[in-house]
Design a protein around this motif. Structure first.
Motif, PDB file in Angstrom:
ATOM      1  N   THR A  78       0.917  -1.355  -0.507  1.00 20.43           N
ATOM      2  CA  THR A  78       0.049  -0.134   0.140  1.00 20.43           C
ATOM      3  C   THR A  78       0.947   0.635  -0.042  1.00 20.43           C
ATOM      4  O   THR A  78       1.764   1.774   0.911  1.00 20.43           O
ATOM      5  N   GLN A  79       1.761   1.479  -1.083  1.00 22.53           N
ATOM      6  CA  GLN A  79       1.711   3.286  -1.370  1.00 22.53           C
ATOM      7  C   GLN A  79       1.284   3.990  -0.984  1.00 22.53           C
ATOM      8  O   GLN A  79       1.634   5.465  -1.031  1.00 22.53           O
ATOM      9  N   LEU A  80      -0.108   4.328  -0.927  1.00 23.84           N
ATOM     10  CA  LEU A  80      -1.180   5.272  -1.510  1.00 23.84           C
ATOM     11  C   LEU A  80      -2.274   5.431   0.390  1.00 23.84           C
ATOM     12  O   LEU A  80      -2.151   4.917   0.753  1.00 23.84           O
ATOM     13  N   ASP A  94      -6.040   4.318   5.447  1.00 22.51           N
ATOM     14  CA  ASP A  94      -4.941   3.243   5.532  1.00 22.51           C
ATOM     15  C   ASP A  94      -4.001   3.673   4.925  1.00 22.51           C
ATOM     16  O   ASP A  94      -3.646   4.397   3.674  1.00 22.51           O
ATOM     17  N   LEU A  95      -3.377   4.658   6.238  1.00 22.87           N
ATOM     18  CA  LEU A  95      -1.665   4.823   5.311  1.00 22.87           C
ATOM     19  C   LEU A  95      -1.009   3.821   5.145  1.00 22.87           C
ATOM     20  O   LEU A  95      -1.277   3.230   5.282  1.00 22.87           O
ATOM     21  N   PRO A  96       0.342   4.756   3.892  1.00 25.38           N
ATOM     22  CA  PRO A  96       0.887   3.929   3.661  1.00 25.38           C
ATOM     23  C   PRO A  96       1.664   3.361   4.704  1.00 25.38           C
ATOM     24  O   PRO A  96       2.239   3.617   5.807  1.00 25.38           O
ATOM     25  N   GLU A 109      11.986   9.335   2.751  1.00 28.91           N
ATOM     26  CA  GLU A 109      11.494  10.624   3.366  1.00 28.91           C
ATOM     27  C   GLU A 109      10.707  10.627   2.539  1.00 28.91           C
ATOM     28  O   GLU A 109       9.805  12.265   2.951  1.00 28.91           O
ATOM     29  N   GLN A 110      10.104  10.703   1.003  1.00 23.87           N
ATOM     30  CA  GLN A 110       9.263  11.257   0.931  1.00 23.87           C
ATOM     31  C   GLN A 110       7.309  10.314   1.828  1.00 23.87           C
ATOM     32  O   GLN A 110       7.019  11.243   1.805  1.00 23.87           O
ATOM     33  N   TRP A 111       7.805   9.495   2.549  1.00 19.71           N
ATOM     34  CA  TRP A 111       6.813   9.090   3.081  1.00 19.71           C
ATOM     35  C   TRP A 111       6.362   9.350   4.002  1.00 19.71           C
ATOM     36  O   TRP A 111       5.079  10.267   4.749  1.00 19.71           O
TER      37      TRP A 111
END
Ligand code: GTP
Ligand code: MG
Length: 216
Positions: A78-80, A94-96, A109-111
């Motif tokens: 789950t990346q989104l 539902d967070l990544p 870092e993006q996460w």
């Protein structure tokens, strides 16, 4: 005045009887504006935790819908940010997952940016469920996330997953130990902790009762 029947009816309304996938967001521009029938912004409950900790499984178990969120044995699926509306009344998000070793540093870092942005922007974020695997002690990333939740003044509850993989007494002591360790590390006490297993119904009911309190 005798008003018990009305109270009972109200309670039954929010028992995860309906769950609807709304959208997947890759950035804040995609966040949905979610309103209740009476036009008020919906309360939001977020699920967060390491990749593979069981976020999507928990969502499916709470809603008793095996196919709502994709469950995977491959971490990092789950990346989104996935938004679901429950009982037409509140949202589950539902967070990544984080902590997936094969993910390159820039993506990690993006996460962090994505999650902090979400914590800052969602004014109706009423509760965060931070999932920890009951078999392991909290990682640096779990602690980092818990610090952000406290920093952004968001109510935080810890949910220990996969407790069926431990003997009951080991699960009890391990969850208590991890909770103390996390509380000490962030210098704050999350509201509570729950143990959970998708293999039985006990944790589900306790958690639903807690969620009900937060979405009134
Ligand atoms: P990402 O989307 O990659 O971040 O993972 P996730 O946190 O959503 O985990 P997911 O729900 O996909 O579950 C990962 C694996 O753990 C799957 O194989 C699930 O079947 C398993 N799992 C989740 N919860 C439980 C549990 O309570 N007990 C057991 N035995 N297995 C579980
Ligand atoms: Mg998932």
């Amino acid at each position: 005045m005798w008003n018990f029947p009305t109270q009972k009816k109200e309670k039954e309304k929010y028992m995860f009887s309906k769950a609807e996938f709304i959208l997947s967001a890759a950035s804040p521009a995609d966040y949905p504006e979610l309103l209740t029938i009476s036009g008020k912004p919906m309360a939001e409950i977020a699920l967060v935790g390491r990749s593979n900790v069981g976020k999507s499984s928990l969502l499916n178990h709470l809603t008793q819908n095996k196919t709502l969120a994709r469950v995977s044995s491959t971490p990092g699926k789950t990346q989104l940010i996935n938004f679901f509306v429950i009982d037409d009344h509140f949202a589950l998000v539902d967070l990544p997952g984080y902590g997936f070793a094969k993910v390159p540093k820039e993506m990690r870092e993006q996460w962090g940016d994505l999650i902090q942005d979400y914590l800052q922007k969602r004014k109706k974020l009423s509760l965060i469920l931070l999932l920890l695997d009951s078999r392991h002690l909290p990682t640096q990333e779990d602690i980092q996330f818990a610090r952000w939740a406290i920093h952004y003044k968001k109510p935080l509850i810890i949910v220990f997953t996969k407790t069926d993989k431990l003997a009951p007494s080991a699960a009890l002591s391990q969850c208590a130990k991890s909770f103390t360790l996390l509380s000490d590390a962030i210098n704050a006490k999350p509201i509570a902790y729950f143990s959970y297993s998708i293999k039985n119904a006990k944790g589900r009911i306790a958690l639903i009762k807690e969620i009900e309190k937060r979405i009134q």
